[in-house]
Design a protein around this motif. Sequence first.
Motif, mmCIF file in Angstrom:
data_model
loop_
_atom_site.group_PDB
_atom_site.id
_atom_site.type_symbol
_atom_site.label_atom_id
_atom_site.label_comp_id
_atom_site.label_asym_id
_atom_site.label_seq_id
_atom_site.Cartn_x
_atom_site.Cartn_y
_atom_site.Cartn_z
ATOM 1 N N UNK A 1 0.821 -1.210 0.000
ATOM 2 C CA UNK A 1 0.000 0.000 0.000
ATOM 3 C C UNK A 1 0.847 1.248 0.000
ATOM 4 N N UNK A 2 1.870 1.271 0.864
ATOM 5 C CA UNK A 2 2.712 2.462 0.968
ATOM 6 C C UNK A 2 3.476 2.698 -0.332
ATOM 7 N N UNK A 3 4.087 1.632 -0.863
ATOM 8 C CA UNK A 3 4.882 1.783 -2.087
ATOM 9 C C UNK A 3 3.996 2.230 -3.250
ATOM 10 N N UNK A 4 2.798 1.621 -3.333
ATOM 11 C CA UNK A 4 1.907 1.980 -4.438
ATOM 12 C C UNK A 4 1.407 3.410 -4.292
ATOM 13 N N UNK A 5 1.132 3.822 -3.052
ATOM 14 C CA UNK A 5 0.691 5.201 -2.846
ATOM 15 C C UNK A 5 1.782 6.167 -3.282
ATOM 16 N N UNK A 6 3.020 5.841 -2.921
ATOM 17 C CA UNK A 6 4.144 6.697 -3.312
ATOM 18 C C UNK A 6 4.277 6.737 -4.836
ATOM 19 N N UNK A 7 4.203 5.551 -5.456
ATOM 20 C CA UNK A 7 4.335 5.489 -6.908
ATOM 21 C C UNK A 7 3.232 6.298 -7.581
ATOM 22 N N UNK A 8 1.984 6.161 -7.070
ATOM 23 C CA UNK A 8 0.876 6.907 -7.668
ATOM 24 C C UNK A 8 1.078 8.400 -7.479
ATOM 25 N N UNK A 9 1.545 8.792 -6.297
ATOM 26 C CA UNK A 9 1.722 10.219 -6.025
ATOM 27 C C UNK A 9 2.738 10.831 -6.981
ATOM 28 N N UNK A 10 3.722 10.048 -7.388
ATOM 29 C CA UNK A 10 4.716 10.592 -8.320
ATOM 30 C C UNK A 10 4.298 10.373 -9.773
ATOM 31 N N UNK A 11 3.814 9.179 -10.065
ATOM 32 C CA UNK A 11 3.568 8.820 -11.461
ATOM 33 C C UNK A 11 2.339 9.472 -12.066
ATOM 34 N N UNK A 12 1.255 9.582 -11.273
ATOM 35 C CA UNK A 12 0.002 10.072 -11.861
ATOM 36 C C UNK A 12 0.103 11.542 -12.294
ATOM 37 N N UNK A 13 0.587 12.463 -11.425
ATOM 38 C CA UNK A 13 0.664 13.855 -11.907
ATOM 39 C C UNK A 13 1.598 13.999 -13.108
#
Lengths: 351, 296
Positions: free
Chosen positions: B83-95
């Motif tokens: 969850x933490x890693x995916x949240x971090x990845x989404x926070x960087x990758x999506x924008x």
Amino acid sequence: MNEPNLISLPPTPVAQSVSPENPTGAPDLPPPAPSAIRKFLNSKSSGRVPDGAFRGLMFVCALSIFLIVLLILFVLISSSKLSIHTFGFKFFTGTTWDPVSGDFGALPFIYGTVVSSLLAVAMAVPLALLVAIFLLEICPQFLRGPISFLTELLAAIPSVVYGLWGVFVLVPIIRDQAGPVLEKYLGWTGFFVEPNFGVGMFAASVILAIMIFPVISSISRDVMRVVPPSQREAALALGATRWEMIRISILRNSRIGIVGSVILGLGRALGETLAVTMVIGNHPDIMKNLFAPAYTLSSVIANEFTEATGDLYLSALIEIGLALFLVTIVVNAIARLLVWAVTRNNSAVAH
Amino acid sequence: MNPLLVRSENTERMLNLRRKISNHLVTALAVVATLVVLVPLIAILGYLLYKGFSSLNLAFFTKPPAPVGEEGGGMANAIVGSGVILALASAMGIPLGIGAGVYLAEYGRGTWLATAIRFTADVLNGVPSIVMGIAAYSLIVAKQHHFSGFAGGVALAIMMVPTITRTTEEMLGTVPQMVREAALGLGIPKWRTVISISLRTASPGIITGCMLAFARVAGETAPLLFTALGNQFFGVNLNQPMAALPLQIFAYAVSPYDEWHRLAWAGALVLIVMIMVSVTLVRIFTARGALKGGQH
């Protein structure tokens, strides 16, 4: 529109009464009740600066895609410099992989990657094309949705789960059921010879075939779909059977795109790591026997990277990664160009 | 064509028969191929459900792994880590991905630069995930001299970008030009038009793209092998090695212990359910987007 004067234009008669206090001729009205839009337009954020800044920000985002690729390339080259200098081109022709004596040759891994991927493509392509044709031309409407959804589900299953299934289901099947049959009937070719432990090149290519099937099937279906209906109708009107129509108007028109989809599948197979690592047996040998364990570029990285002792070992593994990167970039670029060529041509026809 | 005309009636009948047979043969082959393909799919899902459900219990979600030989234990740390890693990845990758897509669709349309970026994104999409892992290792882990969840997040974020960029661009392409012109005609600056009109209109499709990217990286193991590394203990510190569900499944699947195999199956089931839920949501969103998109 209940408020027609969102941006209220000055009524013309007022503009004529130019008073001394108002020499510019601007309207002499009590200020209109500021609407949301007017308030926004008058605020700072509507100026040129935020517009430029936003554009710049988006530009940086877009440019970062370039930068990411360049950065990966740069990082891989700089961290594998040691191995590149030590072995030169011999790295790709050497057959020994001996971390203890520091002798690294990647040929067995290249062999494993190429053979397992090509076998997988050979198994997946006929099935994928037939399924694409089935879904486009033959399948009754009510089955189309569920079947295409199911085949797309195959693409959503993570690599590691394929690997898990491979280890506990596929490998025993190949060892106990499929293996003896293959050996009995095809043993004379030298490709299926005992001993067969289940794990090996054959298991890896079967897993890969299952994994790349959805890629090939869905992209070739997309390419076939853009064949203009007039082409089908023309073939049918001339009295062609359904298969003749598929062959003459669909397959012939979309062949470049289909080749593109196959190459995309190949690209996926070349880089696939986990599932292959779990079933290929991980032994760097070049063997004709498909039951024998083998090793691929990606699985040697996955297995040995964290255990690599010494700079040369690590840099040899990174050079393998570099080779994988370059090969998949070339393969994907070719595939994309082919797919684009088709979709662009056909969209031009459609207009 | 001439030889066809002079053929006797008999040969013509034979020819027609052959054409009919080959037609039916191909139809049959296509049906068989579809069935053949459905077999492994159903086998995988069926076996997974069977094995997974029989191994799943509450402890799986609440307890960290037990030491070897001890019964019980779960993958709570791996679920949290993922969850933490995916949240971090989404926070960087999506924008980043949406920004690049906006540039391609709204500013760069038709320029050679946009074509080049689009092409690079497609190619980046095909780069093997393990290469992303090596890159993140060399960039972050080797510099910091320790494995970290952060490095794993970066590797996954890079993998998310191309998918999101391409879907964002495609979805923005379906927004009718009229809508944009209407906004610009009111004097609204371009940036505000993009955010409040174009992106808002295309949002169902863009969300779909983000979730597809998320679903794809959620199951990735290879980029985490030498970045997040895995961890037997609870931890949400991004500077430390961090457990992740796919990593744990891999480690347990190749282990020699039956108890760990059991946990691997349960983990696989949880992972698949996670991904399936997002894919199904994607389907719902796309269906709604298609309805909205039919304005032509």
